[in-house]
Every structure is written in C-alpha cells, then in structure tokens.
Design a protein around this motif. Structure first.
Motif, short mmCIF file in Angstrom:
data_model
loop_
_atom_site.label_atom_id
_atom_site.label_comp_id
_atom_site.label_asym_id
_atom_site.label_seq_id
_atom_site.Cartn_x
_atom_site.Cartn_y
_atom_site.Cartn_z
N UNK A 72 -63.55 -0.37 4.67
CA UNK A 72 -63.86 1.00 4.28
C UNK A 72 -64.76 1.70 5.31
N UNK A 73 -65.89 1.10 5.71
CA UNK A 73 -66.66 1.75 6.77
C UNK A 73 -65.93 1.75 8.10
N UNK A 74 -65.09 0.74 8.35
CA UNK A 74 -64.31 0.71 9.59
C UNK A 74 -63.36 1.90 9.66
N UNK A 75 -62.63 2.14 8.57
CA UNK A 75 -61.69 3.26 8.53
C UNK A 75 -62.44 4.59 8.63
N UNK A 76 -63.52 4.74 7.88
CA UNK A 76 -64.29 5.99 7.91
C UNK A 76 -64.92 6.21 9.28
N UNK A 77 -65.30 5.14 9.95
CA UNK A 77 -65.88 5.25 11.28
C UNK A 77 -64.88 5.88 12.25
N UNK A 78 -63.64 5.45 12.17
CA UNK A 78 -62.60 6.02 13.03
C UNK A 78 -62.28 7.46 12.63
N UNK A 79 -62.20 7.73 11.33
CA UNK A 79 -61.83 9.07 10.87
C UNK A 79 -62.95 10.09 11.15
N UNK A 80 -64.19 9.68 10.96
CA UNK A 80 -65.30 10.59 11.26
C UNK A 80 -65.38 10.84 12.75
N UNK A 81 -65.12 9.80 13.54
CA UNK A 81 -65.07 9.97 14.99
C UNK A 81 -63.97 10.95 15.38
N UNK A 82 -62.87 10.93 14.64
CA UNK A 82 -61.77 11.87 14.91
C UNK A 82 -62.22 13.30 14.68
N UNK A 83 -63.03 13.53 13.65
CA UNK A 83 -63.53 14.88 13.39
C UNK A 83 -64.42 15.35 14.54
N UNK A 84 -65.20 14.44 15.10
CA UNK A 84 -66.08 14.80 16.22
C UNK A 84 -65.26 15.17 17.46
N UNK A 85 -64.33 14.32 17.85
CA UNK A 85 -63.51 14.60 19.02
C UNK A 85 -62.60 15.79 18.75
N UNK A 86 -62.14 15.93 17.52
CA UNK A 86 -61.34 17.10 17.16
C UNK A 86 -62.13 18.38 17.35
N UNK A 87 -63.40 18.37 16.96
CA UNK A 87 -64.26 19.53 17.18
C UNK A 87 -64.41 19.84 18.65
N UNK A 94 -57.79 11.06 18.15
CA UNK A 94 -58.93 11.76 17.57
C UNK A 94 -58.80 13.28 17.72
N UNK A 95 -58.38 13.70 18.91
CA UNK A 95 -58.19 15.14 19.14
C UNK A 95 -57.12 15.69 18.21
N UNK A 96 -56.06 14.93 18.01
CA UNK A 96 -54.96 15.35 17.14
C UNK A 96 -55.41 15.48 15.69
N UNK A 97 -55.88 14.38 15.11
CA UNK A 97 -56.22 14.36 13.69
C UNK A 97 -57.44 15.23 13.39
N UNK A 98 -58.46 15.12 14.21
CA UNK A 98 -59.69 15.87 13.96
C UNK A 98 -59.48 17.37 14.01
N UNK A 99 -58.78 17.85 15.05
CA UNK A 99 -58.56 19.30 15.17
C UNK A 99 -57.67 19.81 14.05
N UNK A 100 -56.70 18.97 13.61
CA UNK A 100 -55.83 19.37 12.50
C UNK A 100 -56.63 19.54 11.22
N UNK A 101 -57.53 18.61 10.94
CA UNK A 101 -58.36 18.70 9.72
C UNK A 101 -59.29 19.91 9.80
N UNK A 102 -59.87 20.15 10.96
CA UNK A 102 -60.75 21.31 11.12
C UNK A 102 -59.98 22.61 10.91
N UNK A 103 -58.78 22.69 11.52
CA UNK A 103 -57.97 23.88 11.35
C UNK A 103 -57.59 24.12 9.90
#
Length: 347
Positions: free
Chosen positions: A180-195, A36-45
């Motif tokens: 679809x909600x399962x995948x988005x749940x993980x990806x949105x969580x990644x944005x949170x931890x990435x932040x 999550x830290x990896x993907x989320x921070x990359x998307x934010x950056x």
C-alpha cells in the motif's frame, strides 16, 4: 512445501550480469519519468476540469496519446532486462497472478484509445462525455499500476507463492503491508512529476496559471510523498529496514542521495524554476530507482544471489544490441523532432 523448490534455476547470461542491472536501472528511470508525467498530468487536468477550469485538461489531453506511447515503449526495455537477471522470479509471479496480469494489456489499450478519442473527438463531444472518458482512461492506468505493484512484490516473496495452491489459481498481494505505501509512493510521485510537466507546458505556452498550478502540485505532492516514503520504509521487514539505516552501505547511500536530490528539487520547486526542478527530478528518480534495486536485492537475498548467475562470455549479442540501441535512439530522436516541427506538434 519448501518455497525454494518453486524457484526455477537461473538461466545463463551471455555477458556479466552487472550490465543488465545497469541497463535495467537506466531504462526504468526513463520509463518512470514518462509514466509519472502521463498519469500525474492527467489527474491534475481532470481535477482542474471538475472544478470548472478546463484549460489544463485540454492542453494535457492533446499530449497524452504520444506520451502514453512513449511510456509503453520505454517500459518494454526494463521489463526485458528484469527478466534476464530475475526472470525466474518475475515469470512465476506473473503466472501466479494469472488473468489479473493478462488484463494489463486490455487496460492499457482501453486507456490508449480513450486518450486518442479524447484528443481527436474533443470538439464533437459534450463536456460530460469528455470528462467521463478521461476519468475512465485514468482508471485504466491506475489498474496497470496496481497490477505492477502486485507483481513486483509477489516476485520478491517466494513464501507467498504457496497461496497459489490454496486459491482458485490466481491471487493478488492484498495481505502484504508494504504494497500500500509502495503503490501510493509511486502514485504520489506521479502527481509531482505530472505537476512539473504541466509547468513545463505552461512555459512553452507562456501561461503563468499553468506554471503556478504545476509547481504548486509539484511541491505539495513531493512533500506528501516524503511522508509516504517514511511509511513505506517503516513497513519494510526489520532486517531490510536496518539495511537502509546503515547496515548496507550502498543501499543506505542511494537512499541518502535520493533525499538530498529531492531537497534540491524542492528548492527549485518553491522558486518556481521548472527547468532546474526537472534536472533535479531526473537525478532524484534515478537514485530512487537505485534504491528500489537494492530493495529487490535485499528481499530476494535469502533465496538467490545474482553473483551466482552463470555467464557464458559471448559478447557478440551485446555488441549487436548496442548497435541497434544507437540506431533506435537516433531514429526516435528524429521522429520526435519531426513531430515537434509539425503543425500538430507546435500546437
């Protein structure tokens, strides 16, 4: 054809199966936090860079190669423990996916080298090339996440395995409304931890803008993820949904515990307290992984009960594993310490 005939027999395990479930939950929690830290921070950056603010993408980009290495290494253990207890489901779903699943390795390597090139060739590349390379590396990670979501949902539904005989030999789980909600749940969580990761980097750099940006992404993504989580829950088959609504006490308990932890996590986020939010984030992810474990158990209950797994009672290999685990963790801690004490780590 009866789907049950396609499920291989469970192999005997050397120690009680509960040990492997516990190790699966603990190691998966660690893996998800790094991922999550990896993907989320990359998307934010990347998002900030596209808006003409390139500070965060540079700061994050310098940390992504070691973070991706840790993510991959942390992901090996839960995958192995999953295969010990549930390999007769996971191996079948992997084979059914065929080339889609094998391509995960290529996608990971592509993203890995992309982030490395970004880090070490940063000054020699134009901004357009850097941004394109960064975006392509993120797409590689998204592919990996989508394939894992497919694999983990196909393994839970042996009735879908019959599609293998009516296709060209490989298929993805497009028809499953839960994926679809399962995948988005993980990806949105990644944005949170990435932040949260961006905010922690901001604290280290004493950069208030990074802290504000990171905590803003953290709180907003968490709120969105609560809505996605409700969608995820509502998309589940009715008997599994009711299990989380009180029919199965342990499953309901872990879900409630994760929501309570998420509430405290949000409070810390709104107060802009990254360290306190990190503690609650770790607790939240742990309980969410426990909830995910119960989801898997409920899905495969008509086909398999883990209690039926044969146990040989040979604890020698388990003690050997614990010994190597302790030595390995000590070695990792030492290497991480050396990294952060180095000039590159301090920068």
């Amino acid at each position: 054809m009866n789907p049950a005939s396609l499920i291989p027999l469970a192999e005997p395990v050397p120690i009680h199966w509960a040990w492997f479930d516990i190790l699966l939950i603990v190691t998966l929690t660690a893996h998800l936090l790094f991922m999550n830290a990896l993907l989320g921070s990359a998307v934010i950056g990347l998002t900030k860079s596209l808006r003409g603010q390139g500070v965060i993408i540079k700061e994050v980009g310098m940390k992504l190669p070691p973070l991706l290495a840790l993510t991959i290494n942390m992901g090996v253990a839960p995958l192995l423990f999953l295969q010990v207890n549930y390999g007769h489901f996971d191996y079948v779903s992997s084979v059914i996916m065929g080339g889609w699943w094998l391509a995960v390795i290529a996608a990971l390597m592509f993203s890995y080298y992309g982030f490395y090139i970004y880090k070490f060739k940063y000054e020699s590349m134009s901004n357009a090339v850097r941004t394109a390379l960064f975006a392509a590396s993120i797409l590689g990670l998204l592919y990996v996440g989508w394939m894992f979501s497919n694999n983990m949902t196909i393994m839970l539904q042996p009735e879908t395995w019959l599609k293998y005989f009516n296709t060209d030999g490989a298929f993805l789980n497009w028809s499953d409304p839960v994926i679809y909600p399962r995948f988005l749940h993980f990806m949105t969580g990644a944005l949170a931890i990435g932040g949260l990761f961006v905010a922690l980097l901001g604290q280290i750099r004493t950069n208030d803008d990074m802290i504000d940006t990171g905590m803003l992404w953290f709180t907003r993504a968490t709120l969105v993820n609560l809505a996605v989580g409700i969608w995820f829950l509502a998309a589940l088959p009715q008997d599994i949904l009711l299990a989380f609504m009180g029919r199965n006490i342990p499953a309901t308990g872990t879900l409630i515990a994760s929501l309570i932890a998420a509430a405290f996590m949000l409070i810390a986020g709104f107060k802009k307290e990254p360290k306190k939010a990190t503690i609650w984030a770790i607790i939240t992810v742990f309980f969410m992984v426990c909830t995910r474990h119960w989801l898997r158990t409920l899905y495969i209950a008509p086909w398999f009960s883990i209690e039926s797994t044969p146990v040989t009672g040979r604890y020698g290999s388990f003690y050997l594993f614990l010994g190597f685990l302790i030595v390995g963790l000590a070695a990792m801690a030492y290497m991480i310490k050396l990294y952060f004490n180095s000039r590159q780590g301090r920068s």
